[in-house]
Design a protein around this motif. Structure first.
Motif, PDB file in Angstrom:
ATOM      1  N   PRO A 155      47.387  47.373  39.145  1.00 55.46           N
ATOM      2  CA  PRO A 155      46.009  47.850  39.264  1.00 55.46           C
ATOM      3  C   PRO A 155      45.911  49.335  38.929  1.00 55.46           C
ATOM      4  CG  PRO A 155      46.968  47.511  41.445  1.00 55.46           C
ATOM      5  CD  PRO A 155      47.943  46.957  40.444  1.00 55.46           C
ATOM      6  N   VAL A 156      44.859  49.691  38.220  1.00 58.77           N
ATOM      7  CA  VAL A 156      44.631  51.089  37.843  1.00 58.77           C
ATOM      8  C   VAL A 156      43.777  51.719  38.940  1.00 58.77           C
ATOM      9  CG1 VAL A 156      43.680  52.641  36.101  1.00 58.77           C
ATOM     10  CG2 VAL A 156      44.775  50.497  35.406  1.00 58.77           C
ATOM     11  N   ILE A 157      44.404  52.504  39.786  1.00 61.11           N
ATOM     12  CA  ILE A 157      43.722  53.089  40.944  1.00 61.11           C
ATOM     13  C   ILE A 157      43.953  54.589  40.946  1.00 61.11           C
ATOM     14  CG2 ILE A 157      43.556  53.136  43.458  1.00 61.11           C
ATOM     15  CD1 ILE A 157      44.613  50.277  43.501  1.00 61.11           C
ATOM     16  N   ASP A 158      42.876  55.339  40.739  1.00 67.47           N
ATOM     17  CA  ASP A 158      42.983  56.798  40.826  1.00 67.47           C
ATOM     18  C   ASP A 158      41.984  57.388  41.809  1.00 67.47           C
ATOM     19  OD1 ASP A 158      40.633  56.516  39.355  1.00 67.47           O
ATOM     20  OD2 ASP A 158      41.581  57.072  37.465  1.00 67.47           O
ATOM     21  N   SER A 159      41.171  56.540  42.439  1.00 71.19           N
ATOM     22  CA  SER A 159      40.225  56.990  43.454  1.00 71.19           C
ATOM     23  C   SER A 159      39.807  55.792  44.297  1.00 71.19           C
ATOM     24  CB  SER A 159      38.988  57.636  42.815  1.00 71.19           C
ATOM     25  OG  SER A 159      38.171  56.641  42.208  1.00 71.19           O
ATOM     26  N   VAL A 160      39.129  56.052  45.390  1.00 71.26           N
ATOM     27  CA  VAL A 160      38.622  54.967  46.230  1.00 71.26           C
ATOM     28  C   VAL A 160      37.690  54.073  45.439  1.00 71.26           C
ATOM     29  CG1 VAL A 160      37.185  54.462  48.250  1.00 71.26           C
ATOM     30  CG2 VAL A 160      38.903  56.277  48.368  1.00 71.26           C
ATOM     31  N   ASP A 161      36.918  54.656  44.528  1.00 72.82           N
ATOM     32  CA  ASP A 161      35.933  53.897  43.758  1.00 72.82           C
ATOM     33  C   ASP A 161      36.553  53.006  42.693  1.00 72.82           C
ATOM     34  OD1 ASP A 161      33.888  55.047  45.215  1.00 72.82           O
ATOM     35  OD2 ASP A 161      33.573  56.679  43.780  1.00 72.82           O
ATOM     36  N   SER A 162      37.861  53.127  42.451  1.00 68.18           N
ATOM     37  CA  SER A 162      38.517  52.272  41.453  1.00 68.18           C
ATOM     38  C   SER A 162      38.490  50.805  41.860  1.00 68.18           C
ATOM     39  CB  SER A 162      39.969  52.711  41.239  1.00 68.18           C
ATOM     40  OG  SER A 162      40.053  54.035  40.763  1.00 68.18           O
ATOM     41  N   VAL A 163      38.447  50.549  43.160  1.00 67.69           N
ATOM     42  CA  VAL A 163      38.416  49.191  43.692  1.00 67.69           C
ATOM     43  C   VAL A 163      36.987  48.904  44.134  1.00 67.69           C
ATOM     44  CG1 VAL A 163      39.443  47.564  45.317  1.00 67.69           C
ATOM     45  CG2 VAL A 163      40.790  49.503  44.469  1.00 67.69           C
ATOM     46  N   VAL A 164      36.345  47.948  43.472  1.00 68.18           N
ATOM     47  CA  VAL A 164      34.906  47.729  43.637  1.00 68.18           C
ATOM     48  C   VAL A 164      34.639  46.429  44.387  1.00 68.18           C
ATOM     49  CG1 VAL A 164      32.698  47.440  42.432  1.00 68.18           C
ATOM     50  CG2 VAL A 164      34.480  48.918  41.449  1.00 68.18           C
ATOM     51  N   PRO A 165      34.100  46.493  45.608  1.00 72.61           N
ATOM     52  CA  PRO A 165      33.658  45.265  46.273  1.00 72.61           C
ATOM     53  C   PRO A 165      32.570  44.602  45.434  1.00 72.61           C
ATOM     54  CG  PRO A 165      33.766  47.102  47.835  1.00 72.61           C
ATOM     55  CD  PRO A 165      33.917  47.689  46.456  1.00 72.61           C
ATOM     56  N   LEU A 166      32.723  43.317  45.151  1.00 76.31           N
ATOM     57  CA  LEU A 166      31.822  42.628  44.238  1.00 76.31           C
ATOM     58  C   LEU A 166      30.587  42.122  44.977  1.00 76.31           C
ATOM     59  CD1 LEU A 166      34.480  40.665  42.178  1.00 76.31           C
ATOM     60  CD2 LEU A 166      33.040  42.543  41.341  1.00 76.31           C
ATOM     61  N   ALA A 167      29.427  42.666  44.614  1.00 76.96           N
ATOM     62  CA  ALA A 167      28.197  42.269  45.289  1.00 76.96           C
ATOM     63  C   ALA A 167      27.905  40.788  45.107  1.00 76.96           C
ATOM     64  CB  ALA A 167      27.032  43.110  44.761  1.00 76.96           C
ATOM     65  N   GLY A 168      28.263  40.237  43.958  1.00 77.17           N
ATOM     66  CA  GLY A 168      27.967  38.842  43.675  1.00 77.17           C
ATOM     67  C   GLY A 168      29.040  37.870  44.107  1.00 77.17           C
ATOM     68  N   GLN A 169      30.170  38.386  44.613  1.00 77.58           N
ATOM     69  CA  GLN A 169      31.272  37.542  45.088  1.00 77.58           C
ATOM     70  C   GLN A 169      31.757  38.071  46.428  1.00 77.58           C
ATOM     71  OE1 GLN A 169      33.286  37.755  40.918  1.00 77.58           O
ATOM     72  NE2 GLN A 169      34.164  35.961  41.911  1.00 77.58           N
ATOM     73  N   PRO A 170      30.977  37.853  47.483  1.00 83.72           N
ATOM     74  CA  PRO A 170      31.343  38.408  48.800  1.00 83.72           C
ATOM     75  C   PRO A 170      32.752  38.017  49.200  1.00 83.72           C
ATOM     76  CG  PRO A 170      29.133  37.454  48.856  1.00 83.72           C
ATOM     77  CD  PRO A 170      29.727  37.074  47.530  1.00 83.72           C
ATOM     78  N   GLY A 171      33.460  39.002  49.747  1.00 82.60           N
ATOM     79  CA  GLY A 171      34.837  38.786  50.168  1.00 82.60           C
ATOM     80  C   GLY A 171      35.864  39.189  49.143  1.00 82.60           C
ATOM     81  N   LEU A 172      35.416  39.427  47.903  1.00 84.21           N
ATOM     82  CA  LEU A 172      36.331  39.816  46.834  1.00 84.21           C
ATOM     83  C   LEU A 172      35.961  41.181  46.268  1.00 84.21           C
ATOM     84  CD1 LEU A 172      36.817  36.513  44.780  1.00 84.21           C
ATOM     85  CD2 LEU A 172      38.405  37.542  46.422  1.00 84.21           C
ATOM     86  N   ALA A 173      36.965  41.883  45.804  1.00 83.19           N
ATOM     87  CA  ALA A 173      36.767  43.155  45.096  1.00 83.19           C
ATOM     88  C   ALA A 173      37.407  43.041  43.719  1.00 83.19           C
ATOM     89  CB  ALA A 173      37.369  44.312  45.884  1.00 83.19           C
ATOM     90  N   TRP A 174      37.117  44.019  42.884  1.00 79.17           N
ATOM     91  CA  TRP A 174      37.611  44.033  41.510  1.00 79.17           C
ATOM     92  C   TRP A 174      38.307  45.355  41.221  1.00 79.17           C
ATOM     93  CZ3 TRP A 174      37.792  40.428  37.674  1.00 79.17           C
ATOM     94  CH2 TRP A 174      38.134  40.879  36.389  1.00 79.17           C
ATOM     95  N   VAL A 175      39.434  45.288  40.511  1.00 74.91           N
ATOM     96  CA  VAL A 175      40.087  46.478  39.991  1.00 74.91           C
ATOM     97  C   VAL A 175      40.675  46.124  38.635  1.00 74.91           C
ATOM     98  CG1 VAL A 175      42.311  45.990  41.125  1.00 74.91           C
ATOM     99  CG2 VAL A 175      41.728  48.349  40.494  1.00 74.91           C
ATOM    100  N   ASN A 176      40.585  47.042  37.696  1.00 72.31           N
ATOM    101  CA  ASN A 176      41.142  46.817  36.370  1.00 72.31           C
ATOM    102  C   ASN A 176      42.660  47.024  36.390  1.00 72.31           C
ATOM    103  OD1 ASN A 176      38.653  46.467  34.589  1.00 72.31           O
ATOM    104  ND2 ASN A 176      38.172  48.334  35.711  1.00 72.31           N
ATOM    105  N   GLY A 177      43.347  46.281  35.524  1.00 70.58           N
ATOM    106  CA  GLY A 177      44.793  46.351  35.516  1.00 70.58           C
ATOM    107  C   GLY A 177      45.369  46.776  34.176  1.00 70.58           C
ATOM    108  N   ARG A 178      46.613  47.230  34.226  1.00 65.41           N
ATOM    109  CA  ARG A 178      47.385  47.496  33.022  1.00 65.41           C
ATOM    110  C   ARG A 178      48.663  46.674  33.096  1.00 65.41           C
ATOM    111  NH1 ARG A 178      47.987  52.194  31.361  1.00 65.41           N
ATOM    112  NH2 ARG A 178      47.002  53.543  32.889  1.00 65.41           N
TER     113      ARG A 178
END
Length: 474
Positions: free
Chosen positions: A98-121
């Motif tokens: 997961p590409v994480i450089d800040s708290v905002d890198s991991v996004v709780p998904l409004a349309g998928q409660p219980g899951l969050a999204w983070v981009n990967g490399r």
């Protein structure tokens, strides 16, 4: 470093700082998130993901999650081709980090409660760069632009067809039109409200939403951002669109074409170069060029025009893309550029007036969801930078719909159609030294193998079957 920045290496994964881990955990706990999707986009433009429990995210950020190396040679039908020599067996593993450089890198998904999204490399098992990682290709071009003294801004316009969910998988339009009408938006009031709410909650900025020209089609114009943020936002917007559609009993398709006679979906790609806080494409006093372009702007556009056939093999690469490529549908069928000409493959959007001088940008029309956005944007940046480096000369614009000209007139004007067959598109891709240097030989080889596999599948199927096979993949 080579001229396109190919020796630039992404950092190896390192443990996240405890304060950052605590901040992410608090944010996710506050929204009852129990799992995080680590997502990436493959060479077919398909968004893939792995889900880890929230308490495993910090470990995944350090060690990655194991995925098979052959994801690089999956085709659009989830077949695996071993035609690329570098990945010719089912053996091998890579790590998805997961590409994480800040708290905002991991996004709780409004349309998928219980899951969050983070981009990967994707990296090798020892943490070193892996040549098939698409994100790293774009990072190299961002670095190359910086070395040349530029920053890049990019924005996507995403088109999507909305359908009532049917068991037979056919399209049943969710709005009745007319195109661009308020009536169509009324048909989609619930979906529109949910989508706008979710996009805002997910941190995806948009400029506008409207009913488009195609049957039951909608377009969302995403904000212009730095290249990596623009691609990340585009991927997250797609997840938001699908979730909002499902919430209202609809299905969303971003496929290049959803019916054999329809207009098809694009994701028009807008780019501009910036220097010292100003748009470097716009002419300043003493730097007057044609159509309000600076010398840099003219060379950037000329570089895109010069490499257009190779670029499009990356930005609109699929069998569906080839079927979409028809005149009079604003799909950019011929290798021309024009000033605000929506039939041109390259559309110059000049600054000035209400928009402001810094609004100047170039829109690439033949670009769609079967492209990997990171590769698509990297290829565009690489071609534009090559034009600036070479001082490429810009041809005169074409302000007409050349699809209405006869072959003799187009030939006399030196205008060629973009590829409509796999063989043509493959040849165009391999003929571009710029595209080869941007992608690198390894990734290019895997990319070509995927396109060959798709083409072999298409030979055995009708156009209707090709369209149906891709309709709900995107």
């Amino acid at each position: 470093m080579c001229r396109y920045g190919l020796t630039m290496e992404p950092p190896s994964p390192t443990p996240l700082p405890p304060q950052l881990v605590d901040g992410i955990r608090a944010r996710l706990d506050a929204q009852d998130v129990v799992g995080v999707q680590i997502g990436w986009v493959d060479d077919n433009g398909i968004v893939r993901s792995r889900v880890v429990p929230t308490d495993q995210l910090a470990g995944a950020a350090h060690r990655g999650v194991g995925i098979t190396a052959v994801f690089a040679v999956f085709d659009s039908h989830d077949g695996i081709t071993f035609a690329h020599e570098g990945l010719s067996t089912p053996s091998g593993d890579v790590r998805l980090v997961p590409v994480i450089d800040s708290v905002d890198s991991v996004v709780p998904l409004a349309g998928q409660p219980g899951l969050a999204w983070v981009n990967g490399r994707q990296v090798a098992v020892d943490g070193s760069p892996w040549p098939y990682d698409q994100r790293a290709v774009l990072e190299r071009q961002v670095s190359a632009a910086a070395e040349a003294g530029f920053e890049v801004k990019a924005g996507f316009e995403v088109e999507v067809v909305l359908s009532h969910d049917r068991e037979d998988g056919e399209v049943a339009g969710a709005h009745r039109g007319p195109a661009y009408s308020a009536n169509a938006v009324q048909d989609l009031s619930g979906f529109t409200r949910t989508l706008l709410t979710d996009l805002r909650a997910n941190g995806v900025g948009i400029g506008q939403l409207h009913a488009e020209y195609g049957a039951s089609q909608v377009e969302i114009a995403l904000d212009a951002l730095d290249p990596l943020a623009a691609c990340d936002a585009q991927v997250l917007a797609r997840q938001s669109i699908h979730a909002a559609a499902r919430a209202h009993g609809l299905r969303a398709s971003l496929a290049p074409i959803t019916t054999t006679d329809g207009a098809g979906n694009g994701w028009h790609l807008h780019t501009s170069l910036w220097r010292d806080g100003h748009n470097a494409l716009t002419a300043s006093e003493g730097d007057g060029g044609p159509h309000g372009l600076s010398a840099v702007g003219a060379a950037y556009l000329a570089g895109l025009h010069r490499e257009l056939h190779g670029i499009v093999a990356v930005t609109a690469p699929s069998t569906g893309s080839l079927l979409r490529r028809r005149p009079h549908f604003w799909a950019g069928v011929y290798d021309v550029w024009g000033v605000e000409n929506r039939e041109a493959a390259l559309r110059l959007v000049p600054g000035g007036g209400l928009l402001g001088a810094d609004h100047t940008n170039v829109e690439l029309k033949p670009s769609d969801a079967s492209a990997n956005p990171y590769l698509a944007l990297a290829t565009v940046i690489g071609a534009g930078l090559a034009g600036v480096r070479d001082g490429a000369s810009l041809d005169e614009p074409v302000q007409e719909d050349v699809g209405g000209w006869d072959d003799a007139r187009r030939s006399a004007a030196g205008i060629r159609a973009l590829a409509t067959t796999h063989e043509e598109q493959r040849a165009n891709l391999l003929a571009s030294d710029v595209v080869r240097e941007v992608l690198g030989d390894d990734l290019l080889g895997a990319f070509v193998a995927c396109r060959d596999a798709d083409a072999a599948w298409a030979v055995e199927h009708t156009d209707e079957e090709i369209v149906a096979s891709l309709r709900w993949v995107y």
